[in-house]
Design an enzyme around this catalytic site. Structure first.
Site, short mmCIF file in Angstrom:
data_model
loop_
_atom_site.label_atom_id
_atom_site.label_comp_id
_atom_site.label_asym_id
_atom_site.label_seq_id
_atom_site.Cartn_x
_atom_site.Cartn_y
_atom_site.Cartn_z
N MET A 16 4.81 3.21 -83.40
CA MET A 16 3.58 3.04 -83.70
C MET A 16 2.89 4.42 -83.71
O MET A 16 2.88 5.11 -82.68
CB MET A 16 2.85 2.16 -82.67
CG MET A 16 3.47 0.84 -82.73
SD MET A 16 2.56 -0.28 -81.56
CE MET A 16 1.06 -0.57 -82.49
N SER A 17 2.29 4.93 -84.98
CA SER A 17 1.92 6.16 -85.23
C SER A 17 0.39 5.98 -84.84
O SER A 17 -0.24 7.38 -84.81
CB SER A 17 1.89 6.70 -86.61
OG SER A 17 1.28 5.92 -87.36
N SER A 22 1.51 1.06 -89.40
CA SER A 22 2.53 0.61 -88.33
C SER A 22 1.86 -0.64 -87.53
O SER A 22 2.62 -1.27 -86.77
CB SER A 22 2.81 1.95 -87.56
OG SER A 22 1.69 2.60 -86.80
N CYS A 110 11.50 14.69 -89.95
CA CYS A 110 11.04 13.92 -88.94
C CYS A 110 11.65 12.56 -89.19
O CYS A 110 12.18 12.16 -87.92
CB CYS A 110 9.38 13.97 -88.92
SG CYS A 110 8.77 13.24 -87.49
N GLY A 134 6.26 1.51 -90.43
CA GLY A 134 5.39 0.99 -91.37
C GLY A 134 5.46 1.73 -92.68
O GLY A 134 4.41 1.81 -93.56
N CYS A 208 1.59 17.46 -89.49
CA CYS A 208 0.79 17.14 -88.05
C CYS A 208 0.95 18.47 -87.25
O CYS A 208 -0.16 18.46 -86.45
CB CYS A 208 2.02 16.12 -87.31
SG CYS A 208 3.53 16.50 -87.04
#
Length: 368
Positions: A16-17, A22, A110, A134, A208
């Site tokens: 879950m980001s 997600s 990643c 997701g 990010c």
């Protein structure tokens, strides 16, 4: 995790980001009866106020959004600290690529080293059977070949199969992509219907750990190095001007050169060995072949003979027809029907047969 379909316990770790995708993936897995836990990966190797901008993922607010959705789904939620692995496998590789005149794709790293390696290992340690994300892609089992296939999403505008080409057979067998058959409007509608806090949240776009997009400044801070000015040259070696450090340039770049030239010139090569950047007219950016290494094949164990496939050398590039030859265990040669613009070392090559991902690798060389 070698479990038959009939024996599989319905237990899943949801990556879950904090984003809407997600979150809806978590909802769909719960709806299917899976026992789920939500997991957000803490990725930054130090607390850095520059990390996590408005259009990036993995910020403190993203963690709280993920926690909120997990709570609303009555799902345990954890934050796993993978910052050391992220620093070694993503940030360090990103900096080293630019230092060596290459243009990396850290999102692929990643996925490869964090979501489908470290998180996969953690799920196994916790005795959970699946990792769920997701991503917009599909996984199918092909009984004829006995292999799991990675396929494009039903909504090709959202397809993310390009960034997943490194997945192994074991990973594919124990991964679920619940959004693979959905469109983004359908996903947002589900999120809104269930009152998720992130139903209208924008998609993450930036890298990010470089949310301001200033890659060179980040690399200098991270490495503690300075990258001195050097010469812009043409292909004959003639000096055309002075550049501001090799890490500030990538193949195909025209903007930001700071030169007044009689014709438009583009970066055609970054040469850290002699600290030069080669410029050329646009027609000289086109190449008909590439060599890719560090390959991963999904739909087949190997390419025993040259095969006609579609290839992508950038995420948003249209697929191009090519002949692909596997020259050794870890190397592919791709010969395109038509010359391709600005093929760039360090970027990913991904091969398709229709909507099936055959495999891919890292672009290592462009034959003359």
């Amino acid at each position: 995790m070698e479990i038959s379909e009939k024996q599989q316990a319905k237990k899943a770790v949801i990556a879950m980001s904090g984003g809407v995708d997600s979150s809806v993936a978590a909802y769909l897995m719960k709806k299917q009866g899976y026992e789920c836990i939500g997991a957000t990966m803490k990725l930054f190797y130090r607390e850095d106020p520059e990390c996590g901008g408005e259009h990036s993922c993995c910020s403190a607010s993203d963690v709280e959004d993920a926690r909120s959705v997990a709570h609303s789904l009555d799902m345990p939620f954890y934050v796993f600290n993978f910052s050391d692995q992220f620093e070694k496998k993503v940030i360090r590789r990103f900096a080293e690529a630019y230092e060596n005149g290459r243009t990396p794709n850290p999102c692929i790293d990643c996925n490869r080293y964090l979501k489908f390696e470290r998180l996969f290992e953690r799920a196994r340690e916790l005795d959970y059977d699946f990792v769920v994300t997701g991503h917009y892609a599909r996984i199918e089992y092909d009984s004829a070949s006995g292999r799991y296939l990675l396929k494009k999403a039903a909504d090709e505008n959202k397809d993310q199969s390009y960034v997943l080409y490194s997945m192994t057979q074991e990973q594919l067998a124990h991964t679920r992509f619940p959004l693979g058959g959905m469109s983004k409007p359908e996903v947002r509608a589900l999120a809104k219907a269930h009152g998720f806090v992130n139903a209208k949240k924008h998609d993450s776009q930036d890298i990010c750990f470089v949310p301001d997009g200033r890659y060179a400044d980040f690399i200098e801070r991270y490495t503690g190095k300075t990258f001195p000015p050097g010469d812009f040259i043409d292909r004959s070696g003639k000096k055309l001007g002075e550049h501001r450090g090799v890490i500030r340039y990538t193949v195909g770049q025209r903007r930001g050169l700071g030169l007044a030239l009689p014709e438009p010139l583009y970066v055609s090569r970054v040469n850290p060995e002699d600290n030069t950047v080669t410029l050329a007219p646009e027609p000289e950016l086109y190449s008909k072949a590439l060599i890719a290494t560090d390959i991963n094949l999904i739909s087949v164990p190997c390419l025993r003979e040259p095969v006609r496939l579609k290839a992508k050398v950038r995420y948003r590039q249209p697929e191009q027809t090519a002949t692909v030859t596997q020259t050794d265990e870890n190397t592919l040669r791709v010969d395109f029907d038509e010359p391709q613009r600005a093929i760039t070392q360090g970027q990913a090559l991904v091969l398709y047969d229709g909507d099936v991902v055959v495999g891919g690798g890292t672009i290592d060389a462009i034959p003359e």
